[in-house]
Design an enzyme around this catalytic site. Structure first.
Site, PDB file in Angstrom:
ATOM      1  N   GLU A  17       0.805  -1.222   0.000  1.00  0.00           N
ATOM      2  CA  GLU A  17       0.000   0.000   0.000  1.00  0.00           C
ATOM      3  C   GLU A  17       0.835   1.268   0.000  1.00  0.00           C
ATOM      4  OE1 GLU A  17      -3.561   0.572   1.999  1.00  0.00           O
ATOM      5  OE2 GLU A  17      -4.350  -1.423   1.610  1.00  0.00           O
TER       6      GLU A  17
ATOM      7  N   HIS B  25      -2.387  -0.837  10.078  1.00  0.00           N
ATOM      8  CA  HIS B  25      -1.890  -2.184  10.384  1.00  0.00           C
ATOM      9  C   HIS B  25      -0.670  -2.074  11.295  1.00  0.00           C
ATOM     10  CE1 HIS B  25      -3.844  -4.729   7.087  1.00  0.00           C
ATOM     11  NE2 HIS B  25      -4.321  -3.508   6.889  1.00  0.00           N
TER      12      HIS B  25
END
Lengths: 409, 409
Positions: free
Chosen positions: A49, A272
């Site tokens: 990402e 995360h």
């Protein structure tokens, strides 16, 4: 233990959640990630990402001193988001784009636009050949009714097949990434069973971090709290997996996850948690690759389970293909009817103009729009059917191979 | 020569031109192809352009006796068209879909809809591991102004990379297919140089068939005569390539092509001629894979040439992306302007209705249609830019590796 020296490798894996314009405090976090990486001096960094190439370039400049080698994988509309930083030279790379990755019209779930892929980086460290894979599979938006399960299973299968076929000359295989699957999910079992990869969290001699190794935790200020309600402890969807192929052994000495903001910092690196593994790699007399043969029966069950799910997806895709095709045909018929009516009026067959011009035009445009959209969707679902069908076939071939193995040997 | 026994392998490769509804006398020709294959009893059959799964199934039933193993590769909207029939068991398969393959709006050149790919089939024959690849690259519609050259070069590069990364455990690599490139084209030189594959036609001890090994010849009643005008002898675009990786040698004993209709038949099998090779594979003391090291400088030149062409394509794609993006923005502005005018009229700001309703609606629909189409094309060309850019990067990495090699070793 003595004799051959041991190679110690420190690996960092993180889904960075760096979506331009959408992710909160992106630039600040990318800076923090860069600081952390520079400070800690890992051997290998696997990021997901990192959607903006600018963010990658900034990191590259910042990390040039301690990670002189890096690679950014390009694919899809937005990119693959995958990149690798390394202390050791990267000898070769390859990108495999998954054949299925959600639906272009699900704009709110932007996965299709991301060109989800698995990136391979080949490295040679102390004479040992490493095949390092980094990937990010399709997100799970609703666990109870997961419409993307077949797509994610196709991805897990393609990932496993890609690793198997490309890693035959490697001594050690490493895979890091956001797999978007819980540890007990069929996709993870399929991936682990079919490749023989082992889970660093399960194998680690020491662990430090979020409970159960979770990487998506409610305590993180960026996670969506409502999504985490069924999982008060969090979930583990980011992994470091490994295996030794030839005469090497790999052990996970330590596994760590971050736990929200690092000491002295106000915010976490991402929504995360990062996964950090310390691996020990040692040359051994005997090959350690006997994982597969022993568990063939269990593996056959997993492949069967995965194949069933892919079959469910296949039938759903076939229904979609059929109904969009029917819609396109109906729109075409309506258009032809209108064309006939218009020609009739022009030819003076009807006494007067039978419809108001405006509604007639609007209707024509509407049917045209439906025709175009329905044809596009019919084509898209045709591709989906092909890929699901192809995967089902491949899994069947795998099952046959598994069943034949005992009788052969 | 003596000692180790020799394996003799007979391979058949053909672009079958079996497009449903479009190809002339398709079913008749597929039957003829099946007859020929059954009659001749090859060891391995690599087919392209078998677009209809029904044709594949028919062939499979017909050939079940002499070719008990087969695989059909599914991808794209129509399919990959690729399939393999074999006398020997197929152990594993993998499909790699090329990241670029023409444009969806070039409907007259249907390549985009075909999901052009390379299929890999792993086999073990007499204890020798074969990696067999079958592929079909993007067609060349106009040699003088070949708009698809960058896409075909990306495909040739991905093909070479896929072969290199997946064939490391193989003893022998075979590639068959319609590469849509003349023997001296940069893409062929890139593929051969980067993989070390050798051209069966050039290496054959005996040759029989069309002059210069051509596989698209004016004498074939199905070829487009106007396209063949600059090439009175025909062109060679279908290949069987091979190499031995480990301690094996491969020799091409004989290469044949068909020359139009077979004796006793009225029509040829396809608009392409079939290529048939007889290979001799023998175990040898020393590895025969020294093709790469010796020609590094020449290879660097080829990669540079290919990279230049990819760069040309990249700039063209960037221009396309920019102009479609600009068009989309303009259409959006026009729509907003119309919305403002409509709202103004509704709010009674304008004294009377300023435009005829019909033209107003038509204009709105037109801008909406332009907005949708231009956005779609902008997205498509963004993907194209990413993939061309990614390939340019990979080629640069390859060049660096080639330049560094002499100093390393």
């Amino acid at each position: 233990m003595e004799g051959e020296p041991t190679l110690r490798l420190r690996i960092f894996d993180l889904n960075c959640w760096a979506i331009r314009y959408l992710s909160k405090r992106r630039q600040e976090r990318v800076r923090l990630i860069g600081d952390k990486l520079r400070q800690e001096g890992f051997d290998l960094v696997l990021l997901q990402e990192v959607w903006s190439e600018q963010d990658y370039s900034d990191l590259k400049v910042k990390l040039a001193g301690c990670y002189p080698f890096s690679h950014y994988f390009r694919s899809g509309v937005i990119g693959s988001g995958l990149c690798v930083f390394s202390r050791f030279p990267i000898l070769d790379t390859l990108l495999y784009q998954y054949s299925l990755n959600g639906y272009p019209y699900m704009l709110q779930h932007g996965d299709w636009f991301c060109g989800k892929s698995v990136g391979l980086v080949v490295m040679k460290i102390s004479g040992i050949i490493f095949n390092v894979y980094v990937t990010h599979l399709h997100a799970e938006y609703c666990r109870d009714k997961d419409a993307y399960l077949p797509h994610r299973l196709v991805q897990a299968w393609e990932l496993a097949q890609f690793i198997r076929h490309t890693s035959k000359a490697a001594d050690v295989v490493l895979l890091g990434g956001d797999l978007n699957m819980h540890p007990e999910d069929v996709g993870i079992r399929l991936l682990r069973g079919w490749t023989g990869l082992r889970d660093a969290f399960a194998e680690a001699m020491r662990f430090e971090g979020c409970k159960n190794g979770c990487t998506l935790v409610p305590d993180n200020c960026f996670t969506d709290k409502s999504e985490m309600l069924p999982f008060p402890l969090g979930i583990r969807i980011d992994y470091i997996l490994y295996k030794a192929i030839s005469s090497f052994t790999v052990k996970c000495e330590e596994l760590k996850t971050t736990t929200g903001p690092a000491p002295g910092m106000a915010i976490p690196f991402s929504d995360h948690e990062a996964v950090m593994a310390t691996l020990h790699i040692q040359r051994q007399g005997q090959p350690a690759g006997a994982t597969l043969g022993t568990a063939d029966l269990a593996l056959a069950d997993v492949v069967t389970e995965a194949r069933t799910e892919v079959g469910v997806g296949l039938r759903a895709a076939q229904r979609q293909r059929y109904s969009w095709g029917r819609m396109a045909v109906l729109a075409l018929l309506l258009l032809l009817l209108q064309a006939a009516a218009a020609l009739g009026t022009l030819a003076g067959l009807g006494a007067e103009q039978p419809f108001p011009k405006l509604s007639f035009c609007l209707l024509a445009f509407l049917s045209l729009a439906i025709l175009v959209v329905a044809t596009g969707l019919h084509i898209f679902h045709t591709m989906e059917v092909k890929m699901l069908h192809g995967t089902e076939d491949q899994m069947w071939m795998a099952l046959r191979a598994l069943q034949e193995r005992p009788s052969e040997g």
